[in-house]
Design a protein around this motif. Structure first.
Motif: not given
Ligand SMILES: C[S@@+](CC[C@H](N)C(=O)[O-])C[C@H]1O[C@@H](n2cnc3c(N)ncnc32)[C@H](O)[C@@H]1O
Length: 281
Positions: A62-64, A86-88, A106-108, A138-140, A166-168
């Protein structure tokens, strides 16, 4: 991957989307996992389902759909729209959009390396359609990491309408980092741009599903129980130069996307909330 780190949650949520393709519409969800990892992920998911709650497949699907619909709407409304996730994690949005737009994920660094490699494999075997996707490792939590997002918005995407997702992850960060991220978005987004996010409210602290999730994330991913960042709509309402366009919850979105009422008992679900914000002029 699967390194007993909180980033492993990106596998679990991809598995959830894959188990309810009818709702998530993420036809690529399971492909992100290498064949050699499929059974390990499925077994981790079964443990999570048994030990925490059994509805993660429906909730994440549902979120998706909720975020995919808002992103589709934004891409349809703005000819030169761009998407910054962000944080995909292992989401598939660039490949699910009806109209391709430039996408930045973006993610680690270890997650980005993994995803880039997998994307190349899946594209060359014809599973993924060709799309413009750029990656930022990257590291947020770090200022230099957030600076990379700032540079992206300020240079490549300057004056373009952007949809930032900015999900999850909001609950895995802390207020200082969230505020610093919104400083970056405020500075770099043009008026009319949007930020979409999900969030968990403070009354979750005594919720049985949340207590079990805390325990599971502690044992399987080493994520400390005291580190969750919980906030409500009022906190979001105070974010300067943004206004709330829409707010919803997983249970109220169920009828739009799943036509069921499985999530109507608040004590048996993880009560997630969604917000869509617009950058004011
Ligand atoms: C629960 S997953 C969600 C992934 C995706 N957004 C989704 O909804 O499916 C959280 C993601 O945040 C990423 N993440 C966690 N901490 C991070 C950090 N400090 N900097 C960048 N990414 C981070 C993880 O690697 C992981 O991919």
């Amino acid at each position: 991957m699967l390194r007993q780190h909180i980033s492993d949650r990106s596998f679990l949520v991809a598995e959830s989307r894959a188990r309810r393709l009818d709702v998530s519409r993420d036809a690529y969800a399971r492909h992100w996992m290498p064949p050699t990892r499929l059974s390990a992920v499925a077994s981790l998911w079964d443990d999570f389902s048994r030990e925490v709650y059994p509805h993660d497949d429906l909730e994440l699907a549902i979120r998706n759909r909720f975020f995919l619909d808002r992103l589709q709407g934004f891409a349809a409304a703005h000819e030169d729209a761009a998407f910054v996730n962000v944080c995909a994690g292992l989401t598939s949005y660039p490949f699910l959009l009806e109209r391709p737009i430039p996408c930045f994920e973006c993610d680690l660094p270890h997650v980005v390396r993994f995803k880039q490699r997998r994307m190349a494999e899946l594209s060359s075997s014809g599973i993924l359609p060709r799309r413009s996707v750029s990656f930022l490792g990257l590291d947020v939590l770090r200022e230099d990491g957030r600076h990379q997002i700032q540079s992206l918005l300020d240079t490549k995407l300057a004056n373009r309408p952007t949809f930032v997702l900015l999900e999850g992850v909001s609950y895995l960060l802390n207020f200082g980092v969230l505020e610093a991220l919104f400083d970056v978005f405020r500075e770099g987004q043009s008026p009319g741009s949007q930020v979409a996010m999900d969030f968990w409210m403070p009354d979750l602290r005594q919720h049985p599903v949340f207590l079990r999730l805390q325990k599971f994330f502690g044992t399987h991913f080493g994520f400390p129980a005291q580190d969750y960042c919980l906030f409500d709509r009022e906190w979001i309402g105070r974010i300067r130069r943004y206004r709330m366009l829409e707010s919803s919850s997983v249970s109220s979105s169920e009828q739009s996307y799943a036509a069921s009422t499985v999530l109507s008992n608040e004590r048996e679900i993880l009560p997630e909330n969604y917000a869509l914000l617009e950058r004011l002029s």
